[in-house]
Design a protein around this motif. Sequence first.
Motif, short mmCIF file in Angstrom:
data_model
loop_
_atom_site.label_atom_id
_atom_site.label_comp_id
_atom_site.label_asym_id
_atom_site.label_seq_id
_atom_site.Cartn_x
_atom_site.Cartn_y
_atom_site.Cartn_z
N ASP A 276 0.71 -1.17 0.02
CA ASP A 276 -0.10 0.01 0.01
C ASP A 276 0.74 1.28 -0.04
O ASP A 276 1.34 1.49 1.04
CB ASP A 276 -1.00 -0.12 1.14
N LEU A 277 0.81 2.10 -0.89
CA LEU A 277 1.55 3.18 -1.24
C LEU A 277 1.19 4.38 -0.18
O LEU A 277 2.06 5.17 0.32
CB LEU A 277 1.58 3.77 -2.57
N ASP A 278 -0.31 4.22 0.16
CA ASP A 278 -0.58 5.17 1.06
C ASP A 278 0.12 5.07 2.48
O ASP A 278 0.01 5.87 3.20
CB ASP A 278 -2.34 4.98 1.26
N ALA A 279 0.51 3.68 2.84
CA ALA A 279 1.11 3.57 4.11
C ALA A 279 2.60 3.76 4.01
O ALA A 279 3.21 4.03 5.07
CB ALA A 279 0.98 2.04 4.42
N ALA B 272 -3.78 5.84 -7.95
CA ALA B 272 -4.84 5.52 -8.69
C ALA B 272 -4.37 4.70 -9.98
O ALA B 272 -5.37 4.01 -10.87
CB ALA B 272 -5.83 6.68 -9.01
N ARG B 273 -3.03 4.65 -10.34
CA ARG B 273 -2.38 3.99 -11.36
C ARG B 273 -2.12 2.72 -10.82
O ARG B 273 -1.21 2.41 -10.26
CB ARG B 273 -1.45 4.70 -11.77
N PRO B 274 -2.47 1.59 -11.68
CA PRO B 274 -2.29 -0.04 -11.59
C PRO B 274 -0.74 -0.12 -11.85
O PRO B 274 0.01 -1.04 -11.46
CB PRO B 274 -3.19 -0.57 -12.38
N ASP B 275 -0.04 0.81 -12.57
CA ASP B 275 1.45 0.45 -13.16
C ASP B 275 2.22 0.96 -12.43
O ASP B 275 3.42 1.03 -12.32
CB ASP B 275 1.63 0.91 -14.36
N ILE B 276 1.83 1.72 -11.10
CA ILE B 276 2.80 2.20 -10.08
C ILE B 276 2.38 1.70 -8.56
O ILE B 276 1.34 2.01 -8.37
CB ILE B 276 2.77 3.79 -10.03
N ARG B 277 3.25 1.00 -8.39
CA ARG B 277 2.99 0.37 -7.09
C ARG B 277 4.34 0.05 -6.44
O ARG B 277 5.37 0.14 -6.95
CB ARG B 277 2.39 -1.04 -7.34
N ALA B 278 4.19 -0.22 -5.06
CA ALA B 278 5.39 -0.49 -4.19
C ALA B 278 5.65 -1.95 -4.03
O ALA B 278 4.67 -2.85 -3.89
CB ALA B 278 5.37 -0.06 -2.96
N ALA B 279 6.96 -2.50 -4.21
CA ALA B 279 7.28 -3.77 -4.11
C ALA B 279 8.62 -3.96 -3.34
O ALA B 279 9.50 -2.97 -3.29
CB ALA B 279 7.52 -4.45 -5.52
N ALA B 280 8.70 -5.19 -2.74
CA ALA B 280 10.00 -5.12 -2.22
C ALA B 280 10.39 -6.87 -1.95
O ALA B 280 9.23 -7.66 -2.10
CB ALA B 280 9.85 -4.86 -0.69
N VAL B 281 11.28 -7.17 -1.49
CA VAL B 281 11.91 -8.51 -1.31
C VAL B 281 12.71 -8.68 -0.28
O VAL B 281 13.64 -7.68 0.01
CB VAL B 281 12.58 -9.15 -2.55
N TYR B 282 12.73 -9.69 0.49
CA TYR B 282 13.56 -9.48 2.07
C TYR B 282 13.72 -11.08 2.28
O TYR B 282 13.04 -12.00 2.06
CB TYR B 282 13.11 -8.48 3.22
N THR C 93 13.85 -2.59 -2.14
CA THR C 93 12.66 -1.97 -2.35
C THR C 93 12.59 -1.21 -3.53
O THR C 93 13.54 -0.76 -4.02
CB THR C 93 12.27 -1.07 -1.08
N THR C 94 11.42 -0.95 -4.15
CA THR C 94 11.25 -0.03 -5.11
C THR C 94 9.64 0.55 -5.45
O THR C 94 8.81 -0.08 -4.96
CB THR C 94 11.38 -1.01 -6.58
N VAL C 95 9.63 1.58 -5.96
CA VAL C 95 8.20 2.21 -6.41
C VAL C 95 8.26 2.17 -7.87
O VAL C 95 9.01 3.01 -8.54
CB VAL C 95 8.01 3.36 -5.75
N GLY C 96 7.35 1.68 -8.56
CA GLY C 96 7.56 1.70 -10.06
C GLY C 96 6.39 0.42 -10.64
O GLY C 96 5.61 0.23 -9.71
N PRO C 97 6.45 0.06 -11.88
CA PRO C 97 7.68 0.49 -12.91
C PRO C 97 7.09 1.62 -13.91
O PRO C 97 7.75 2.20 -14.75
CB PRO C 97 7.55 -0.93 -13.61
N GLY C 98 5.89 2.09 -13.92
CA GLY C 98 5.04 3.04 -14.50
C GLY C 98 5.57 4.48 -14.55
O GLY C 98 5.12 5.43 -15.23
N ALA D 81 11.55 5.29 1.76
CA ALA D 81 10.66 5.34 2.89
C ALA D 81 10.04 3.88 3.03
O ALA D 81 9.97 3.42 4.04
CB ALA D 81 9.23 6.27 2.34
N PHE D 82 9.94 3.08 2.13
CA PHE D 82 9.64 1.83 1.84
C PHE D 82 10.79 1.00 2.77
O PHE D 82 10.49 0.13 3.43
CB PHE D 82 9.17 1.06 0.48
#
Length: 241
Positions: free
Chosen positions: A15-18, A66-76, A134-139, A169-170
């Motif tokens: 959740d980007l809002d978090a 609002a955009r489905p192509d912009i999201r936060a992802a991570a691996v740990y 961590t990343t925020v993307g890819p769009g 921040a993530f």
Amino acid sequence: PTPPDLKLHVLSDYDLDAIFPYINPVMLYNRHLGYKGKFVDAIAKGEPSAVEWQQRVREVEEVMLARPDIRAAAVYKFFRAASEGETLHILSPDGNTVLHSFHFGRQTVNDGLCLADYTLPRGDRPDYVGLFATTVGPGVRALAEQWKAEGEYVRSHILQVLALEGAEAFAELLHQKMREMWGIPDAPGTTIQDLIKVRYRGIRVSFGYPACPRLEDQAPLFRLLEVEQSIGVHLTDGFMM
């Protein structure tokens, strides 16, 4: 303490809002957007220029949400680890195989510390490290270029800055959650400002900074975490993400 598991964890649409509240306002508004003065104090006083910048940032945040192509992802992942002098060995779960060895420098001033000092030497007692990306993307890039082509230069810049500082921040948020999983949760009442000022038990470092300046070490980190396969981030020829 012993981590909960030694498995690879992938967060594919966090959740980007978090995440946005964890962004360091000094980095966002002062460093990247050129605001002069203490932004947090200015917002508290209701100064028009600060309020305007905050509103412009929030408008871009709403677009990102609002955009489905912009999201936060991570691996740990938590790994068995052991030190040997200035070398940190990343080990297999049973501790018998060295998966990779990172070599760190030692301070010539202050306490003469090295990152490897924070992990126990190889022996009967196991120790661990946590690794993550961590990343925020890819769009982000496509939308930023679109806005730039339309003459929306400030919006384009804010978008790219939010992606960059959002990933940072993530990292702050994920590190907090990993500490909790690891049995060393933050004290009650710990604020985001406390996190930014590193008022917690633990240490979070990143390749390229003085304690571990070798950007080439990003490559084995990415292999250990399967970063490209899990969250789609790759390294440039200069080992930048």
